[in-house]
Scaffold this motif. Structure first.
Motif, PDB file in Angstrom:
ATOM      1  N   GLU A  97      16.455 -87.308 -93.135  1.00 23.97           N
ATOM      2  CA  GLU A  97      15.013 -87.111 -93.304  1.00 23.97           C
ATOM      3  C   GLU A  97      14.208 -87.623 -92.113  1.00 23.97           C
ATOM      4  O   GLU A  97      12.979 -87.577 -92.127  1.00 23.97           O
ATOM      5  N   HIS A  98      14.915 -88.129 -91.086  1.00 24.10           N
ATOM      6  CA  HIS A  98      14.266 -88.670 -89.881  1.00 24.10           C
ATOM      7  C   HIS A  98      13.272 -89.776 -90.235  1.00 24.10           C
ATOM      8  O   HIS A  98      12.133 -89.809 -89.754  1.00 24.10           O
ATOM      9  N   VAL A  99      13.724 -90.694 -91.081  1.00 24.99           N
ATOM     10  CA  VAL A  99      12.900 -91.822 -91.515  1.00 24.99           C
ATOM     11  C   VAL A  99      13.539 -93.109 -91.012  1.00 24.99           C
ATOM     12  O   VAL A  99      14.755 -93.303 -91.158  1.00 24.99           O
ATOM     13  N   SER A 100      12.726 -93.981 -90.431  1.00 24.99           N
ATOM     14  CA  SER A 100      13.228 -95.268 -89.962  1.00 24.99           C
ATOM     15  C   SER A 100      12.839 -96.362 -90.949  1.00 24.99           C
ATOM     16  O   SER A 100      11.652 -96.625 -91.150  1.00 24.99           O
ATOM     17  N   PRO A 101      13.814 -97.012 -91.588  1.00 27.94           N
ATOM     18  CA  PRO A 101      13.492 -98.086 -92.526  1.00 27.94           C
ATOM     19  C   PRO A 101      12.906 -99.311 -91.847  1.00 27.94           C
ATOM     20  O   PRO A 101      12.363-100.198 -92.515  1.00 27.94           O
ATOM     21  N   LEU A 102      12.988 -99.380 -90.515  1.00 29.59           N
ATOM     22  CA  LEU A 102      12.467-100.534 -89.775  1.00 29.59           C
ATOM     23  C   LEU A 102      11.031-100.342 -89.306  1.00 29.59           C
ATOM     24  O   LEU A 102      10.424-101.275 -88.783  1.00 29.59           O
ATOM     25  N   ALA A 103      10.483 -99.129 -89.480  1.00 33.84           N
ATOM     26  CA  ALA A 103       9.134 -98.859 -88.984  1.00 33.84           C
ATOM     27  C   ALA A 103       8.103 -99.789 -89.603  1.00 33.84           C
ATOM     28  O   ALA A 103       7.113-100.158 -88.970  1.00 33.84           O
ATOM     29  N   GLY A 104       8.333-100.200 -90.847  1.00 36.39           N
ATOM     30  CA  GLY A 104       7.375-101.068 -91.519  1.00 36.39           C
ATOM     31  C   GLY A 104       7.293-102.460 -90.920  1.00 36.39           C
ATOM     32  O   GLY A 104       6.328-103.194 -91.172  1.00 36.39           O
ATOM     33  N   CYS A 105       8.287-102.841 -90.124  1.00 39.30           N
ATOM     34  CA  CYS A 105       8.312-104.185 -89.533  1.00 39.30           C
ATOM     35  C   CYS A 105       7.640-104.246 -88.163  1.00 39.30           C
ATOM     36  O   CYS A 105       7.448-105.342 -87.622  1.00 39.30           O
ATOM     37  N   LEU A 106       7.301-103.093 -87.595  1.00 36.86           N
ATOM     38  CA  LEU A 106       6.830-103.069 -86.209  1.00 36.86           C
ATOM     39  C   LEU A 106       5.607-103.943 -85.945  1.00 36.86           C
ATOM     40  O   LEU A 106       5.593-104.720 -84.979  1.00 36.86           O
ATOM     41  N   PRO A 107       4.523-103.860 -86.756  1.00 37.55           N
ATOM     42  CA  PRO A 107       3.349-104.700 -86.465  1.00 37.55           C
ATOM     43  C   PRO A 107       3.668-106.191 -86.503  1.00 37.55           C
ATOM     44  O   PRO A 107       3.159-106.961 -85.688  1.00 37.55           O
ATOM     45  N   VAL A 108       4.505-106.599 -87.463  1.00 38.13           N
ATOM     46  CA  VAL A 108       4.861-108.010 -87.567  1.00 38.13           C
ATOM     47  C   VAL A 108       5.654-108.456 -86.344  1.00 38.13           C
ATOM     48  O   VAL A 108       5.377-109.518 -85.755  1.00 38.13           O
ATOM     49  N   LEU A 109       6.624-107.650 -85.937  1.00 38.33           N
ATOM     50  CA  LEU A 109       7.433-107.997 -84.774  1.00 38.33           C
ATOM     51  C   LEU A 109       6.595-108.033 -83.503  1.00 38.33           C
ATOM     52  O   LEU A 109       6.795-108.902 -82.643  1.00 38.33           O
ATOM     53  N   ALA A 110       5.641-107.101 -83.385  1.00 39.05           N
ATOM     54  CA  ALA A 110       4.816-107.034 -82.187  1.00 39.05           C
ATOM     55  C   ALA A 110       3.874-108.235 -82.084  1.00 39.05           C
ATOM     56  O   ALA A 110       3.504-108.650 -80.980  1.00 39.05           O
ATOM     57  N   GLN A 111       3.492-108.796 -83.221  1.00 40.89           N
ATOM     58  CA  GLN A 111       2.583-109.942 -83.206  1.00 40.89           C
ATOM     59  C   GLN A 111       3.298-111.258 -82.939  1.00 40.89           C
ATOM     60  O   GLN A 111       2.655-112.242 -82.551  1.00 40.89           O
ATOM     61  N   ALA A 112       4.590-111.298 -83.161  1.00 38.59           N
ATOM     62  CA  ALA A 112       5.333-112.553 -83.052  1.00 38.59           C
ATOM     63  C   ALA A 112       5.125-113.263 -81.709  1.00 38.59           C
ATOM     64  O   ALA A 112       4.904-114.485 -81.687  1.00 38.59           O
ATOM     65  N   PRO A 113       5.167-112.554 -80.563  1.00 37.16           N
ATOM     66  CA  PRO A 113       4.960-113.261 -79.301  1.00 37.16           C
ATOM     67  C   PRO A 113       3.565-113.881 -79.182  1.00 37.16           C
ATOM     68  O   PRO A 113       3.416-114.980 -78.630  1.00 37.16           O
ATOM     69  N   VAL A 114       2.545-113.182 -79.692  1.00 34.68           N
ATOM     70  CA  VAL A 114       1.183-113.705 -79.598  1.00 34.68           C
ATOM     71  C   VAL A 114       1.030-114.941 -80.480  1.00 34.68           C
ATOM     72  O   VAL A 114       0.447-115.957 -80.067  1.00 34.68           O
ATOM     73  N   LEU A 115       1.542-114.860 -81.705  1.00 29.04           N
ATOM     74  CA  LEU A 115       1.473-116.020 -82.600  1.00 29.04           C
ATOM     75  C   LEU A 115       2.243-117.198 -82.015  1.00 29.04           C
ATOM     76  O   LEU A 115       1.795-118.352 -82.098  1.00 29.04           O
ATOM     77  N   SER A 116       3.379-116.916 -81.412  1.00 24.10           N
ATOM     78  CA  SER A 116       4.164-117.980 -80.767  1.00 24.10           C
ATOM     79  C   SER A 116       3.377-118.613 -79.625  1.00 24.10           C
ATOM     80  O   SER A 116       3.427-119.833 -79.426  1.00 24.10           O
ATOM     81  N   LEU A 117       2.638-117.782 -78.891  1.00 30.33           N
ATOM     82  CA  LEU A 117       1.830-118.289 -77.783  1.00 30.33           C
ATOM     83  C   LEU A 117       0.730-119.216 -78.306  1.00 30.33           C
ATOM     84  O   LEU A 117       0.515-120.311 -77.757  1.00 30.33           O
ATOM     85  N   VAL A 118       0.031-118.783 -79.355  1.00 32.71           N
ATOM     86  CA  VAL A 118      -1.024-119.614 -79.935  1.00 32.71           C
ATOM     87  C   VAL A 118      -0.438-120.930 -80.437  1.00 32.71           C
ATOM     88  O   VAL A 118      -0.994-122.010 -80.200  1.00 32.71           O
ATOM     89  N   TYR A 119       0.680-120.836 -81.134  1.00 28.18           N
ATOM     90  CA  TYR A 119       1.333-122.048 -81.656  1.00 28.18           C
ATOM     91  C   TYR A 119       1.664-123.011 -80.515  1.00 28.18           C
ATOM     92  O   TYR A 119       1.385-124.218 -80.595  1.00 28.18           O
ATOM     93  N   THR A 120       2.262-122.493 -79.465  1.00 27.73           N
ATOM     94  CA  THR A 120       2.691-123.342 -78.355  1.00 27.73           C
ATOM     95  C   THR A 120       1.509-123.964 -77.636  1.00 27.73           C
ATOM     96  O   THR A 120       1.549-125.145 -77.255  1.00 27.73           O
ATOM     97  N   LEU A 121       0.439-123.193 -77.456  1.00 26.63           N
ATOM     98  CA  LEU A 121      -0.735-123.715 -76.760  1.00 26.63           C
ATOM     99  C   LEU A 121      -1.362-124.898 -77.485  1.00 26.63           C
ATOM    100  O   LEU A 121      -1.996-125.758 -76.851  1.00 26.63           O
ATOM    101  N   PHE A 122      -1.197-124.947 -78.806  1.00 26.21           N
ATOM    102  CA  PHE A 122      -1.824-126.017 -79.566  1.00 26.21           C
ATOM    103  C   PHE A 122      -0.829-127.055 -80.072  1.00 26.21           C
ATOM    104  O   PHE A 122      -1.131-127.821 -80.984  1.00 26.21           O
ATOM    105  N   THR A 123       0.349-127.076 -79.439  1.00 21.67           N
ATOM    106  CA  THR A 123       1.329-128.117 -79.767  1.00 21.67           C
ATOM    107  C   THR A 123       1.836-128.831 -78.512  1.00 21.67           C
ATOM    108  O   THR A 123       2.712-129.686 -78.620  1.00 21.67           O
ATOM    109  N   HIS A 124       1.283-128.496 -77.345  1.00 25.92           N
ATOM    110  CA  HIS A 124       1.728-129.128 -76.109  1.00 25.92           C
ATOM    111  C   HIS A 124       0.549-129.799 -75.399  1.00 25.92           C
ATOM    112  O   HIS A 124      -0.525-129.197 -75.274  1.00 25.92           O
TER     113      HIS A 124
END
Length: 245
Positions: A97-124
């Motif tokens: 059916e040309h359906v990707s079961p992982l497509a629903g995770c894309l926004p969360v995965l794409a945000q991970a680096p930004v959230l990690s950056l914010v976390y790191t900036l306020f813990t160092h």
């Protein structure tokens, strides 16, 4: 090993610190002491705006799963507790059916680096060898680098209400998102006799609230990011589910 000393990571942190500092300085005449907190909210909104195309793919993936729901239910009834054969059959269905079961995770995965950056900036305490001025930023007198536990255990405990309000908003938003998702993509009841079926349903019911627990133990700056992103997701999903075909 401190990853912030790596050249690439250090450069990203420096750029992130410069961006937040510039936004904070620009917002200070309007937002006062809350300028840094508002800067984080604006950065979050900018990131989520940039990720709208991925959100569209996510909604389309939801629509595809909804369309395939009868076939998926039939496969679950057919294979029952035979997890291996069920997964193989589901994979064949998604491929056909040309359906990707992982497509629903894309926004969360794409945000991970930004959230990690914010976390790191306020813990160092330092960024690229210079003192981290962002740690002086506050919201209702609470430093943005403080966690809820640090606030409750210190002299600022009377201001902990702002963190609790944010966590309450996040919990309500997560529940509304979960209910909307359940209406849009109903989950079939576990097939009788399937090992762990009831446990899996219970886990699925409470997994979305992991973000609330996460937001409670990270610096307030990261909590602001998580709450803003969750509220955006709720509104964005409501709009896209009506517009995306």
């Amino acid at each position: 090993m401190d990853v912030t000393t790596l050249p690439v990571v250090g450069s990203l942190l420096h750029a992130g610190a410069d961006l937040l500092t510039a936004l904070t300085d620009g917002l200070a005449p309007v937002a006062g002491a809350a300028a840094a907190a508002l800067a984080i909210v604006l950065v979050t909104l900018a990131v989520r705006t940039a990720l709208v195309p991925l959100a569209v793919l996510q909604v389309r993936a939801e629509r595809d799963r909804r369309r395939l729901a009868p076939q998926i239910a039939a496969l679950r009834r057919r294979y029952g507790s035979d997890t291996r054969r069920l997964q193989e059959a589901l994979q064949r269905l998604y491929t056909a059916e040309h359906v990707s079961p992982l497509a629903g995770c894309l926004p969360v995965l794409a945000q991970a680096p930004v959230l990690s950056l914010v976390y790191t900036l306020f813990t160092h305490a330092s960024v690229a060898g210079a003192a981290n001025a962002l740690l002086d930023s506050t919201l209702v007198d609470i430093p943005l680098g403080h966690t809820l536990l640090a606030v409750l255990a210190g002299p600022l405990w009377t201001h902990a209400w702002i963190v609790l309000v944010l966590l309450g908003v996040l919990a309500v938003t997560v529940e509304l998102s979960r209910r909307a998702g359940s209406r849009w993509n109903p989950v079939d009841a576990p097939v009788p006799g399937t090992p762990g079926g009831g446990t899996g349903a219970a886990v699925a019911r409470w997994v979305p609230f992991v973000s609330v627990a996460f937001a409670a133990v990270v610096p307030l700056a990261a909590t602001l990011y998580v709450v803003t992103s969750a509220v955006w997701t709720l509104g964005e999903r409501a709009v896209l589910r009506r517009l995306v075909r």
